[in-house]
Motif scaffolding. Structure first.
Motif, short mmCIF file in Angstrom:
data_model
loop_
_atom_site.label_atom_id
_atom_site.label_comp_id
_atom_site.label_asym_id
_atom_site.label_seq_id
_atom_site.Cartn_x
_atom_site.Cartn_y
_atom_site.Cartn_z
N PHE A 32 -6.97 3.75 -8.89
CA PHE A 32 -6.46 4.23 -7.60
C PHE A 32 -7.32 3.70 -6.44
CE2 PHE A 32 -6.33 7.50 -4.22
CZ PHE A 32 -4.96 7.60 -4.02
N THR B 253 3.04 3.94 -4.11
CA THR B 253 2.03 4.67 -4.89
C THR B 253 2.14 4.49 -6.41
OG1 THR B 253 3.41 6.61 -4.56
CG2 THR B 253 1.44 6.47 -3.22
N TYR C 271 -0.36 2.09 -8.06
CA TYR C 271 -1.81 2.25 -8.17
C TYR C 271 -2.28 3.69 -8.43
CZ TYR C 271 -1.15 3.49 -3.21
OH TYR C 271 -0.73 4.06 -2.03
N ASN C 272 -1.33 4.61 -8.58
CA ASN C 272 -1.75 5.99 -8.72
C ASN C 272 -2.14 6.32 -10.17
OD1 ASN C 272 -2.26 8.64 -8.00
ND2 ASN C 272 -0.18 9.28 -8.45
N MET C 273 -3.27 5.79 -10.62
CA MET C 273 -3.73 6.09 -11.98
C MET C 273 -5.26 5.95 -12.03
SD MET C 273 -1.65 2.84 -12.96
CE MET C 273 -1.74 1.42 -11.92
N PRO D 48 0.81 -1.23 0.00
CA PRO D 48 0.00 0.00 0.00
C PRO D 48 0.84 1.28 0.00
CG PRO D 48 -0.77 -1.53 1.68
CD PRO D 48 0.54 -2.04 1.19
N LEU D 49 2.14 1.14 0.26
CA LEU D 49 2.99 2.34 0.30
C LEU D 49 3.67 2.61 -1.04
CD1 LEU D 49 4.61 1.85 3.81
CD2 LEU D 49 2.73 3.34 3.19
#
Lengths: 88, 548
Positions: free
Chosen positions: A45, A29, A32-34, A26-27
Motif C-alpha cells: 500500500f 485503490t 495497491y490496497n494490500m 492513484p485513484l
C-alpha cells in the motif's frame, strides 16, 4: 470574436493525454490496497503509492519535453486592441 | 520548561534569523516601484524555476499539513495516507488547467481568480461570490497555521495559565510576520521558503534514516501500527483500507486536489511565476514534496512504534493528537535537533500564512474594494489597500485561535475545502468553456454550498462525541443506499453544483436571459512570457519593466 489576422496558437497536444495516467492510477485503490508484497518492510500500500509519485514525475516530464517548444513561437499579429475594453 | 531550554533557544534563534530575512526581502529583486499590486502581491510576476519551486512547495505543504497528516495516520492509519495520492494527482491538474489561468491572467493583468471570472462571464456579482468564497475558505486555513505553531510550543512547555499568557508567543510571532509581509509582500515568503524547505528536508531525511534504525526497522514499525489498530475498537482503522472507506479515500484525494488548485494562495503562487515553461517544469519537480509528505505521514506510525502519548487537549479528557510529531522528536532526538525540527515547523507556518493573507487581501482589494468602493483606484492605491487588508486578515486569524476553540478552526478548514470546490465550475471549467450562463453558475454555487453545509452538519464523530461537523466522510446510507460505504462531502456537493449549473443554464438560455460579455479571446489562454499584448493590457509600464 476571433479576428482573421490573429494566428490562434493552441496548447492542445496528444501528449497531454499521457497525464491521465498519474491522475487515474492513484485513484484505483484495488491496484495497491494490500499489505504484501512488502519492500524493505513497507507494505505494498505504501511503497506502491511512493512509486506512483515517480510515475507522476515521469509523465509530466515527458509531456513538458514534448510540448514546451511549440509555445515559444511568437505570434506577430496579436499586438493591438486592449483586451479589457470588452469588459462589461 | 527548563527541560526544553536548548530547544527553545534553537527555535528562537532560527525564527528570528528568518524574520530578519523577511524584512530584507523587500530589497531582493527590488522593482523600480514597489507601490503596485503586481509587485507587492505577485512579486512582480517574475519568479523563475527555483523560486517558484520553493514558493509553491512552501505554500502547498503547510505547517498544519506536517502536523495534522501524521496525526491522522497515528489515529486512523491508511485513511490518512490520502495526502499522497492527493498530491500526485494535483500536479497534472495544475499542468493542464492552471497554466491556462496563468496565460489569461498574464495578458489581462488579473491578480485573482475572481478577476478572471469577472471578465470571462461579464459578471461582477459572480466574481464577488468567488472572492468571498476564497476569503472565507482561506481565513481558517491561516488560523490553522497557528495551530501548527501551537503544537510545537506546547511540546516545548511554553504554556501559561491565562489565555493571554498562553498565546503571547503566537501573538509575537504573528506580529513579526504581519510586519514583514506588510513591507515586503510576496517576496518575503518567497525568500523564507528557501530556509524553511531546506530545514524540513534535512529534518525529515535524518528522521526517516535514524528512527527506523532505532525502532527496529520499517517492518517492525508497520507491524506495531497494525497491532495497535487491530486492538482498537474503531472500525475504520488499519494499515490498509477496508471495503467501506475506499470510496472516501478516492473521492477525498480527488476532491482535495481539485480544491487545492482553486485555493487563492495556490493561484497566487502560480501567477507569480514568469512563464508557462516555469510552471510546466515545476509540475514535474514539485512531486519531490509529495515524497517528503509521504515520509512525514509515516512519522505517525513511528510515533505509535515509539509509544508516544499525545498531550492533553484544550478540553478535559481530550487529547491533542497534533502534538504526536513534536513529541516524537522531543523524545527520540537530542534537544538541539528537536529544536531545529520545531523551528522547521514554526517557520513552515509562516510561509503559507503570509501567502494566504496576501491572496485573501488581493481578493478583497480587486473584487470588493475596487469593484464596489473605488472604481478608479490606481495600482498604488490597490497595493496600499491590500497591505492593510493583509494585516486585518492576520489579526482575524489570531483572534480565531485566541478567542475560539481551535477545533472551530479545524471545522472551518474542513468546510473551507468544500466551499472552495464550489468555485470549480466558474474558475476551472470557465478556463475551457464559456458555455455556462453566469446565472447558472450562481445557482450551481448556491446549491453546492447549501448541500455541502447540510451534509457536513449531519456528520457526527463517534470518537469525540460530537453530533455535527464530525468529519468529511458522508455515509451513503443517509441518501437511502443500503451500504455502509462513505464518500467525501465535497465531491457530492460539486457534482450537484454542476448539474444545477447545467440545468439553470439551459433554462436561462431558453428564456433568453441576457448573459454577460466574454472579455477574453481564445488565444488569451495560450499567451506566454513576452506576449506583445501585455503592455497594452497593463495599467502601468513599471510592472512590465521589472518582469523582463
Amino acid at each position: 470574436m476571433t479576428e482573421p489576422r490573429s494566428v490562434p496558437r493552441s496548447d492542445r497536444s496528444p501528449w497531454n493525454w499521457l497525464l491521465i495516467i498519474p491522475i487515474a492510477v492513484p485513484l484505483l485503490t484495488p491496484l495497491y490496497n494490500m499489505d504484501s508484497p512488502r519492500l524493505w518492510g513497507f507494505p505494498a500500500f505504501y511503497w506502491l503509492q511512493f512509486a506512483f509519485i515517480l510515475i507522476g514525475v515521469t509523465t509530466t516530464s515527458i509531456v513538458y519535453q514534448m510540448t514546451h517548444r511549440r509555445a515559444v513561437s511568437p505570434s506577430p499579429a496579436a499586438s493591438t486592441s486592449p483586451s479589457e475594453a470588452g469588459d462589461e | 520548561m527548563s527541560d526544553h531550554i536548548v530547544e527553545i533557544v534553537v527555535f528562537s534563534v532560527l525564527f528570528l534569523l528568518v524574520s530578519g530575512m523577511g524584512f530584507v526581502a523587500a530589497k531582493w529583486r527590488a522593482p523600480k516601484d514597489m507601490a503596485h499590486l503586481d509587485e507587492w502581491g505577485l512579486g512582480g510576476r517574475s519568479f523563475g524555476g527555483w523560486i517558484t519551486w520553493f514558493l509553491v512547495g512552501g505554500d502547498l505543504y503547510t505547517a498544519y499539513t506536517f502536523v495534522a497528516v501524521p496525526a491522522l495516520i497515528f489515529g486512523a492509519g491508511a485513511a490518512g495516507f490520502f495526502a499522497v495520492p492527493y498530491t500526485i494527482i494535483v500536479y497534472p491538474i495544475f499542468f493542464l488547467i492552471l497554466i491556462r489561468l496563468w496565460s489569461v491572467s498574464h495578458r489581462h493583468g488579473f491578480v485573482t481568480p475572481a478577476d478572471f471570472v469577472r471578465t470571462r462571464f461579464g459578471s461582477p456579482t459572480l466574481a464577488l461570490l468567488v472572492a468571498i468564497t476564497g476569503i472565507v475558505a482561506t481565513m481558517p486555513y491561516i488560523a490553522l497555521q497557528l495551530v501548527g505553531i501551537e503544537a510545537v510550543l506546547k511540546t516545548m512547555g511554553v504554556t501559561g495559565d491565562s489565555a493571554l499568557a498562553r498565546h503571547a508567543p503566537i501573538i509575537v510571532a504573528f506580529a513579526i510576520l504581519a510586519a514583514y509581509t506588510y513591507q515586503s509582500g510576496l517576496r518575503a515568503p518567497a525568500l523564507i521558503a528557501f530556509v524553511k524547505d531546506t530545514l524540513i528536508y534535512i529534518v525529515i531525511i535524518v528522521a526517516v534514516l535514524y528512527l527506523p534504525y532505532k525502532l527496529g526497522g520499517w517492518g517492525t514499525i508497520f507491524d506495531d501500527a497494525s497491532a495497535k489498530f487491530a486492538a482498537s475498537p474503531a472500525p475504520g482503522d488499519g494499515i490498509t483500507l477496508n471495503t467501506n472507506n475506499q470510496l472516501q479515500y478516492i473521492t477525498l484525494a480527488l476532491g482535495s486536489a481539485l480544491a487545492l488548485f482553486l485555493y487563492p494562495h495556490s493561484i497566487t503562487g502560480v501567477l507569480a511565476s514568469k512563464s508557462r515553461n516555469t510552471i510546466k517544469r515545476n509540475m514535474s519537480a514539485l512531486p519531490a514534496y509529495s515524497f517528503l509528505l509521504g515520509l512525514i505521514a509515516l512519522l505517525g506510525y513511528m510515533a505509535i512504534s515509539a509509544g508516544v502519548k499525545p498531550l492533553p487537549g484544550a478540553k478535559a479528557g481530550s487529547v491533542d493528537s497534533n502534538t504526536v510529531v513534536p513529541l516524537l522528536f522531543d523524545q527520540q532526538f537530542p534537544s538541539w535537533f528537536a529544536g531545529v525540527a520545531f523551528a522547521a515547523i514554526g517557520i513552515g507556518a509562516l510561509v503559507p500564512a503570509a501567502i494566504m493573507s496576501i491572496a485573501a487581501a488581493n481578493l478583497f482589494t480587486r473584487n470588493i474594494y475596487k469593484e464596489y468602493f473605488r472604481r478608479d483606484a490606481t495600482p498604488a492605491q490597490e497595493a496600499t489597500v491590500s497591505k492593510i487588508a493583509s494585516l486585518v486578515v492576520k489579526v482575524g486569524a489570531v483572534a480565531f485561535i485566541i478567542f475560539l476553540d481551535p477545533q472551530f478552526s479545524i471545522d472551518l478548514q474542513l468546510i473551507g475545502g468544500i466551499i472552495i470546490l464550489q468555485t470549480a465550475p466558474s474558475v476551472g471549467l470557465g478556463l475551457f468553456t464559456r458555455w455556462f450562463h453566469r446565472g447558472g453558475l450562481m445557482a450551481g454555487w448556491a446549491a453546492g454550498m447549501g448541500l455541502g453545509m447540510w451534509m457536513l452538519y449531519s456528520i457526527p464523530n463517534a470518537a469525540t462525541g460530537r453530533k455535527h461537523f464530525g468529519g468529511s466522510a458522508f455515509p451513503l446510507s443517509d441518501f437511502g443506499f443500503d451500504t455502509p460505504r462513505t464518500i467525501y462531502v465535497g465531491f457530492i456537493a460539486v457534482l450537484v453544483n454542476l448539474v444545477v449549473a447545467v440545468i439553470a443554464t439551459l433554462i436561462l438560455r431558453a428564456l433568453k436571459t441576457p448573459d454577460g460579455i466574454d472579455g477574453t479571446r481564445p488565444d488569451d489562454f495560450f499567451a506566454d512570457e513576452g506576449d506583445p499584448r501585455l503592455e497594452t493590457a497593463r495599467t502601468t509600464p513599471d510592472a512590465v519593466g521589472s518582469s523582463t
